[in-house]
Design a protein around this motif. Structure first.
Motif, PDB file in Angstrom:
ATOM      1  N   VAL A  93     -25.205  15.148 -15.520  1.00  0.00           N
ATOM      2  CA  VAL A  93     -24.957  15.014 -14.077  1.00  0.00           C
ATOM      3  C   VAL A  93     -24.091  16.077 -13.545  1.00  0.00           C
ATOM      4  O   VAL A  93     -24.364  16.688 -12.387  1.00  0.00           O
ATOM      5  N   VAL A  94     -22.825  15.957 -14.146  1.00  0.00           N
ATOM      6  CA  VAL A  94     -21.804  17.118 -13.930  1.00  0.00           C
ATOM      7  C   VAL A  94     -22.209  18.442 -14.024  1.00  0.00           C
ATOM      8  O   VAL A  94     -22.196  19.091 -12.856  1.00  0.00           O
ATOM      9  N   ALA A  95     -22.917  18.646 -14.977  1.00  0.00           N
ATOM     10  CA  ALA A  95     -23.619  20.285 -15.122  1.00  0.00           C
ATOM     11  C   ALA A  95     -24.611  20.392 -13.909  1.00  0.00           C
ATOM     12  O   ALA A  95     -24.664  21.492 -13.459  1.00  0.00           O
ATOM     13  N   SER A  96     -25.455  19.418 -13.952  1.00  0.00           N
ATOM     14  CA  SER A  96     -26.517  19.568 -13.091  1.00  0.00           C
ATOM     15  C   SER A  96     -25.948  19.815 -11.361  1.00  0.00           C
ATOM     16  O   SER A  96     -26.432  20.594 -10.750  1.00  0.00           O
ATOM     17  N   GLU A  97     -25.088  18.897 -11.042  1.00  0.00           N
ATOM     18  CA  GLU A  97     -24.352  19.179  -9.877  1.00  0.00           C
ATOM     19  C   GLU A  97     -23.670  20.400  -9.604  1.00  0.00           C
ATOM     20  O   GLU A  97     -23.643  21.138  -8.482  1.00  0.00           O
ATOM     21  N   ALA A  98     -23.056  20.806 -10.594  1.00  0.00           N
ATOM     22  CA  ALA A  98     -22.159  22.124 -10.645  1.00  0.00           C
ATOM     23  C   ALA A  98     -23.174  23.241 -10.121  1.00  0.00           C
ATOM     24  O   ALA A  98     -22.929  24.221  -9.253  1.00  0.00           O
ATOM     25  N   LYS A  99     -24.344  23.245 -10.926  1.00  0.00           N
ATOM     26  CA  LYS A  99     -25.287  24.405 -10.778  1.00  0.00           C
ATOM     27  C   LYS A  99     -25.900  24.215  -9.164  1.00  0.00           C
ATOM     28  O   LYS A  99     -25.802  25.261  -8.779  1.00  0.00           O
ATOM     29  N   GLU A 100     -26.367  22.942  -8.934  1.00  0.00           N
ATOM     30  CA  GLU A 100     -26.836  22.824  -7.561  1.00  0.00           C
ATOM     31  C   GLU A 100     -25.769  23.099  -6.651  1.00  0.00           C
ATOM     32  O   GLU A 100     -26.445  23.632  -5.528  1.00  0.00           O
ATOM     33  N   GLN A 101     -24.571  22.825  -6.715  1.00  0.00           N
ATOM     34  CA  GLN A 101     -23.483  23.118  -5.738  1.00  0.00           C
ATOM     35  C   GLN A 101     -23.068  24.490  -5.739  1.00  0.00           C
ATOM     36  O   GLN A 101     -21.960  24.993  -5.281  1.00  0.00           O
ATOM     37  N   GLN A 102     -23.399  25.356  -6.791  1.00  0.00           N
ATOM     38  CA  GLN A 102     -22.958  26.870  -7.244  1.00  0.00           C
ATOM     39  C   GLN A 102     -21.659  26.784  -7.264  1.00  0.00           C
ATOM     40  O   GLN A 102     -20.817  27.623  -6.634  1.00  0.00           O
ATOM     41  N   LYS A 103     -21.135  25.881  -8.102  1.00  0.00           N
ATOM     42  CA  LYS A 103     -19.575  25.995  -8.279  1.00  0.00           C
ATOM     43  C   LYS A 103     -19.578  25.894  -9.778  1.00  0.00           C
ATOM     44  O   LYS A 103     -20.349  25.630 -10.760  1.00  0.00           O
ATOM     45  N   PRO A 104     -18.198  26.744 -10.300  1.00  0.00           N
ATOM     46  CA  PRO A 104     -18.200  26.857 -11.597  1.00  0.00           C
ATOM     47  C   PRO A 104     -17.993  25.157 -12.427  1.00  0.00           C
ATOM     48  O   PRO A 104     -17.492  24.605 -11.949  1.00  0.00           O
ATOM     49  N   LEU A 105     -18.711  25.371 -13.616  1.00  0.00           N
ATOM     50  CA  LEU A 105     -18.503  23.951 -14.147  1.00  0.00           C
ATOM     51  C   LEU A 105     -17.245  23.408 -14.627  1.00  0.00           C
ATOM     52  O   LEU A 105     -16.969  22.165 -14.205  1.00  0.00           O
ATOM     53  N   GLN A 106     -16.251  24.174 -14.799  1.00  0.00           N
ATOM     54  CA  GLN A 106     -14.712  23.872 -15.161  1.00  0.00           C
ATOM     55  C   GLN A 106     -14.319  23.144 -13.845  1.00  0.00           C
ATOM     56  O   GLN A 106     -13.695  22.242 -13.763  1.00  0.00           O
ATOM     57  N   ALA A 107     -14.310  23.807 -12.856  1.00  0.00           N
ATOM     58  CA  ALA A 107     -14.016  23.507 -11.361  1.00  0.00           C
ATOM     59  C   ALA A 107     -14.836  22.021 -11.105  1.00  0.00           C
ATOM     60  O   ALA A 107     -13.767  21.165 -10.532  1.00  0.00           O
ATOM     61  N   HIS A 108     -15.943  21.836 -11.634  1.00  0.00           N
ATOM     62  CA  HIS A 108     -16.615  20.739 -11.202  1.00  0.00           C
ATOM     63  C   HIS A 108     -15.957  19.689 -11.998  1.00  0.00           C
ATOM     64  O   HIS A 108     -15.851  18.326 -11.656  1.00  0.00           O
ATOM     65  N   TRP A 109     -16.062  19.708 -13.378  1.00  0.00           N
ATOM     66  CA  TRP A 109     -15.328  18.930 -14.206  1.00  0.00           C
ATOM     67  C   TRP A 109     -13.923  18.250 -13.626  1.00  0.00           C
ATOM     68  O   TRP A 109     -13.537  17.271 -13.617  1.00  0.00           O
ATOM     69  N   ALA A 110     -12.999  19.257 -13.176  1.00  0.00           N
ATOM     70  CA  ALA A 110     -11.560  19.215 -13.012  1.00  0.00           C
ATOM     71  C   ALA A 110     -11.814  18.077 -11.815  1.00  0.00           C
ATOM     72  O   ALA A 110     -10.850  17.154 -11.563  1.00  0.00           O
ATOM     73  N   HIS A 111     -12.870  18.470 -10.632  1.00  0.00           N
ATOM     74  CA  HIS A 111     -13.027  17.538  -9.394  1.00  0.00           C
ATOM     75  C   HIS A 111     -13.355  15.989  -9.920  1.00  0.00           C
ATOM     76  O   HIS A 111     -12.764  15.134  -9.573  1.00  0.00           O
ATOM     77  N   MET A 112     -14.254  15.832 -10.862  1.00  0.00           N
ATOM     78  CA  MET A 112     -14.834  14.630 -11.374  1.00  0.00           C
ATOM     79  C   MET A 112     -13.650  13.770 -11.998  1.00  0.00           C
ATOM     80  O   MET A 112     -13.464  12.762 -11.954  1.00  0.00           O
ATOM     81  N   ILE A 113     -12.870  14.503 -12.717  1.00  0.00           N
ATOM     82  CA  ILE A 113     -11.917  13.833 -13.414  1.00  0.00           C
ATOM     83  C   ILE A 113     -10.387  13.422 -12.382  1.00  0.00           C
ATOM     84  O   ILE A 113     -10.095  12.388 -11.996  1.00  0.00           O
ATOM     85  N   VAL A 114     -10.195  14.389 -11.450  1.00  0.00           N
ATOM     86  CA  VAL A 114      -9.163  13.928 -10.359  1.00  0.00           C
ATOM     87  C   VAL A 114      -9.917  12.754  -9.415  1.00  0.00           C
ATOM     88  O   VAL A 114      -8.998  11.955  -9.379  1.00  0.00           O
ATOM     89  N   HIS A 115     -10.994  12.892  -9.167  1.00  0.00           N
ATOM     90  CA  HIS A 115     -11.667  11.877  -8.172  1.00  0.00           C
ATOM     91  C   HIS A 115     -11.557  10.511  -9.079  1.00  0.00           C
ATOM     92  O   HIS A 115     -11.183   9.489  -8.267  1.00  0.00           O
ATOM     93  N   GLY A 116     -12.224  10.644 -10.116  1.00  0.00           N
ATOM     94  CA  GLY A 116     -12.228   9.293 -10.880  1.00  0.00           C
ATOM     95  C   GLY A 116     -10.628   8.671 -11.240  1.00  0.00           C
ATOM     96  O   GLY A 116     -10.330   7.522 -11.090  1.00  0.00           O
ATOM     97  N   THR A 117      -9.818   9.601 -11.336  1.00  0.00           N
ATOM     98  CA  THR A 117      -8.372   9.127 -11.614  1.00  0.00           C
ATOM     99  C   THR A 117      -7.834   8.626 -10.231  1.00  0.00           C
ATOM    100  O   THR A 117      -7.073   7.550 -10.305  1.00  0.00           O
TER     101      THR A 117
END
Length: 156
Positions: A93-117
């Protein structure tokens, strides 16, 4: 702060962030909170869509895999506890969202970890004012780490 992240990989994905990156993102999210001064533990479990869907259905009654689920720890009796809780992140899901939102995968992972924390710390985004506050915190944390504003429109 002494941070312990129990990283559990239950995913076939090959493009997962390193434990050190996850620890950096969690540390950034904890800055300015009560947990910043002592030991803190949390589990980050990275899963594939099947497990993500099962957990989302069981705990949120939504029959699809979502990007991140947060399970704050609540002690049954008052006690000094260093356990913040658990995050479950669905890699596809993170990979799909990053692609859909045209964001670097690492940046979206960072967002999800920060958001969850931040969810583990008690932040939410159900009400508009709560959402604005949480999004502002996320943006501040992520930009301090060198990532773009996660809520900026693509092309801005």
């Amino acid at each position: 702060m002494t941070l312990t992240v129990d990283l559990q990989i239950a995913s076939e994905a090959s493009d997962l962030p390193a434990q050190s990156a996850i620890e950096q993102w969690v540390t950034a999210a904890l800055a300015g909170h009560q947990w910043q001064d002592g030991p803190v533990e949390l589990t980050v479990r990275i899963v594939d869509a099947d497990e993500g869907r099962e957990l989302n259905a069981a705990y949120r009654q939504r029959d699809y895999a979502t990007n991140v689920l947060s399970f704050p720890f609540s002690a049954p009796i008052p006690m000094p506890v260093t356990l913040l809780g658990d995050l479950v992140v669905c890699a596809p899901v993170v990979a799909s969202e990053a692609k859909e939102q045209q964001k670097p995968l690492q940046a979206h992972w960072a967002h999800m970890i920060v958001h969850g924390t931040l969810h583990l710390l008690g932040y939410d985004h159900i009400e508009t004012d709560e959402a604005e506050h949480m999004e502002s915190l996320e943006t501040s944390i992520l930009t301090s780490l060198g990532y773009a504003d996660p809520y900026a429109e693509v092309g801005n």
